[in-house]
Design a protein around this motif. Structure first.
Motif, PDB file in Angstrom:
ATOM      1  N   UNK A  84       0.830  -1.201   0.000  1.00 51.22           N
ATOM      2  CA  UNK A  84       0.000   0.000   0.000  1.00 51.22           C
ATOM      3  C   UNK A  84       0.868   1.256   0.000  1.00 51.22           C
ATOM      4  N   UNK A  85       0.619   2.194  -0.893  1.00 53.97           N
ATOM      5  CA  UNK A  85       1.448   3.396  -0.944  1.00 53.97           C
ATOM      6  C   UNK A  85       1.248   4.268   0.287  1.00 53.97           C
ATOM      7  N   UNK A  86       2.306   4.949   0.651  1.00 50.75           N
ATOM      8  CA  UNK A  86       2.247   5.851   1.797  1.00 50.75           C
ATOM      9  C   UNK A  86       1.516   7.119   1.393  1.00 50.75           C
ATOM     10  N   UNK A  87       0.585   7.555   2.223  1.00 47.65           N
ATOM     11  CA  UNK A  87      -0.155   8.775   2.002  1.00 47.65           C
ATOM     12  C   UNK A  87      -0.126   9.599   3.276  1.00 47.65           C
ATOM     13  N   UNK A  88      -0.460  10.862   3.140  1.00 45.09           N
ATOM     14  CA  UNK A  88      -0.640  11.702   4.310  1.00 45.09           C
ATOM     15  C   UNK A  88      -2.116  11.778   4.638  1.00 45.09           C
ATOM     16  N   UNK A  89      -2.417  11.706   5.915  1.00 44.29           N
ATOM     17  CA  UNK A  89      -3.785  11.847   6.386  1.00 44.29           C
ATOM     18  C   UNK A  89      -3.854  13.089   7.261  1.00 44.29           C
ATOM     19  N   UNK A  90      -4.909  13.848   7.088  1.00 41.85           N
ATOM     20  CA  UNK A  90      -5.112  15.063   7.874  1.00 41.85           C
ATOM     21  C   UNK A  90      -6.410  14.933   8.661  1.00 41.85           C
ATOM     22  N   UNK A  91      -6.291  15.039   9.963  1.00 43.14           N
ATOM     23  CA  UNK A  91      -7.456  14.926  10.834  1.00 43.14           C
ATOM     24  C   UNK A  91      -7.554  16.208  11.657  1.00 43.14           C
ATOM     25  N   UNK A 136      -8.107  25.692  14.657  1.00 44.74           N
ATOM     26  CA  UNK A 136      -8.371  24.272  14.451  1.00 44.74           C
ATOM     27  C   UNK A 136      -7.089  23.477  14.627  1.00 44.74           C
ATOM     28  N   UNK A 137      -7.167  22.400  15.391  1.00 42.70           N
ATOM     29  CA  UNK A 137      -6.020  21.509  15.549  1.00 42.70           C
ATOM     30  C   UNK A 137      -5.962  20.571  14.340  1.00 42.70           C
ATOM     31  N   UNK A 138      -4.854  20.605  13.606  1.00 46.98           N
ATOM     32  CA  UNK A 138      -4.691  19.758  12.426  1.00 46.98           C
ATOM     33  C   UNK A 138      -3.615  18.720  12.722  1.00 46.98           C
ATOM     34  N   UNK A 139      -4.019  17.461  12.762  1.00 50.09           N
ATOM     35  CA  UNK A 139      -3.097  16.353  13.013  1.00 50.09           C
ATOM     36  C   UNK A 139      -2.624  15.802  11.671  1.00 50.09           C
ATOM     37  N   UNK A 140      -1.299  15.617  11.554  1.00 51.12           N
ATOM     38  CA  UNK A 140      -0.710  15.089  10.322  1.00 51.12           C
ATOM     39  C   UNK A 140      -0.171  13.695  10.598  1.00 51.12           C
ATOM     40  N   UNK A 141      -0.637  12.708   9.829  1.00 51.21           N
ATOM     41  CA  UNK A 141      -0.199  11.321   9.999  1.00 51.21           C
ATOM     42  C   UNK A 141       0.151  10.723   8.635  1.00 51.21           C
ATOM     43  N   UNK A 142       0.997   9.724   8.673  1.00 55.07           N
ATOM     44  CA  UNK A 142       1.308   8.965   7.461  1.00 55.07           C
ATOM     45  C   UNK A 142       0.608   7.629   7.515  1.00 55.07           C
ATOM     46  N   UNK A 143       0.009   7.238   6.399  1.00 61.09           N
ATOM     47  CA  UNK A 143      -0.617   5.926   6.293  1.00 61.09           C
ATOM     48  C   UNK A 143       0.364   4.962   5.636  1.00 61.09           C
ATOM     49  N   UNK A 144      -0.087   3.730   5.455  1.00 62.11           N
ATOM     50  CA  UNK A 144       0.748   2.738   4.781  1.00 62.11           C
ATOM     51  C   UNK A 144       1.655   1.995   5.726  1.00 62.11           C
ATOM     52  N   UNK A 145       1.896   2.548   6.895  1.00 60.96           N
ATOM     53  CA  UNK A 145       2.684   1.886   7.931  1.00 60.96           C
ATOM     54  C   UNK A 145       2.246   2.478   9.253  1.00 60.96           C
ATOM     55  N   UNK A 158       6.512  14.770   5.192  1.00 66.71           N
ATOM     56  CA  UNK A 158       6.342  15.337   3.851  1.00 66.71           C
ATOM     57  C   UNK A 158       7.449  14.916   2.879  1.00 66.71           C
ATOM     58  N   UNK A 159       8.533  14.368   3.388  1.00 67.68           N
ATOM     59  CA  UNK A 159       9.711  14.134   2.549  1.00 67.68           C
ATOM     60  C   UNK A 159       9.500  13.239   1.326  1.00 67.68           C
ATOM     61  N   UNK A 160       8.590  12.276   1.335  1.00 68.45           N
ATOM     62  CA  UNK A 160       8.402  11.528   0.079  1.00 68.45           C
ATOM     63  C   UNK A 160       8.001  12.405  -1.100  1.00 68.45           C
ATOM     64  N   UNK A 161       7.459  13.604  -0.807  1.00 69.98           N
ATOM     65  CA  UNK A 161       6.975  14.470  -1.882  1.00 69.98           C
ATOM     66  C   UNK A 161       7.746  15.780  -1.977  1.00 69.98           C
TER      67      UNK A 161
END
Length: 282
Positions: free
Chosen positions: A37-44, A61-70, A183-186
């Motif tokens: 599964x490719x790594x993506x960024x998720x914003x909650x 607004x509190x913005x949480x940044x997470x990476x998916x895929x792992x 963010x480094x993959x992009x």
């Protein structure tokens, strides 16, 4: 679960007379798909709060940044106002107008900005907006994305450095670094150079040579690769000085620094790393 030399096997790789059950095959295939599964960024945006000052009142607004895929255990977050989203959106439209025609920022409210129902509706709408933005390739690779999530904290961190508040600066900059790493993959690897340099300066002034050496050492490879001459000389100088203090082998670093000085005739060696950091975000 079938394995070959310790590797998970996809169903198509299994021998025809395999004794694996259907349930085991399905479980194995799910694991294969999860690994691919490719790594993506998720914003909650899980929460918001109202901020009141003498002459102003607004919602953040509190913005949480997470990476998916792992598995990502680092739920790093920042706080942003609607005006921050609006400025971000305008910058993106100026550069990628036609590509973002279908991505709409939630409208600005003329009344009822502090109604709990309106705040809740906007919170969810902004979360959806960020997901749609990230789906656009041009946004994922844009420097505007990194700036939106880190520039405020970077400016705050560098202001704290200039005020000599190095411990508080480290807390700000560590948040910046964690988001930048996601963010480094992009983004270009040079994205983290300024932050790592600032952390190295802070740790050195806090008499934490191990952390200072580690931050500077992490910053050096992208600096070399992308030819950031001023940072390269300043980082090498700090690494040599702190390396001697720690008893590390620094002969190669010293040789590289001497060669850089000779090649640039002193031009790349005009400022220390601390001087470079202090002049960032002025």
């Amino acid at each position: 679960m079938a394995e070959a030399n310790g590797d998970i096997m996809a169903p198509g790789d299994l021998p025809s007379d395999s004794s694996l059950t259907t349930k085991e095959l399905q479980q194995n295939w799910r694991e294969v798909k999860r690994n691919d599964r490719p790594v993506r960024l998720l914003f909650v945006i899980p929460s918001s709060r109202i901020v009141e000052h003498a002459l102003s009142k607004y919602v953040v607004y509190q913005v949480v940044v997470m990476r998916s895929g792992s598995f990502d255990s680092r739920r790093v977050s920042v706080e942003r106002r609607y005006s921050d989203f609006l400025s971000f959106h305008h910058k993106l439209l100026q550069e990628f107008g036609e590509e973002l025609e279908e991505v709409v920022l939630p409208r600005k409210l003329l009344t009822g900005n502090f109604s709990p129902d309106n705040i809740q509706e906007r919170r969810l709408a902004l979360q959806d907006y960020l997901a749609k933005l990230f789906a656009a390739r041009c946004v994922r690779y844009s420097h505007h994305l990194a700036a939106f999530f880190t520039e405020q904290e970077q400016r705050r961190g560098h202001s704290l450095i200039r005020a000599g508040q190095f411990r508080a600066a480290v807390e700000q900059l560590q948040t910046v670094l964690e988001i930048q790493e996601k963010l480094l993959p992009w983004q270009k690897p040079t994205l983290v150079v300024t932050t790592l340099s600032a952390l190295a300066v802070c740790h050195r002034d806090l008499d934490e040579p191990e952390q200072a050496f580690g931050s500077a050492h992490r910053a050096l490879p992208p600096v070399r690769r992308y030819g950031l001459k001023h940072h390269r000389a300043a980082l090498l100088e700090l690494l040599v000085d702190v390396g001697y203090q720690l008893g590390r082998p620094v002969a190669q670093l010293q040789e590289e620094l001497s060669g850089l000085r000779d090649a640039e005739r002193g031009e790349a060696y005009c400022r220390s790393l601390k001087e470079l950091v202090i002049h960032e975000f002025l």
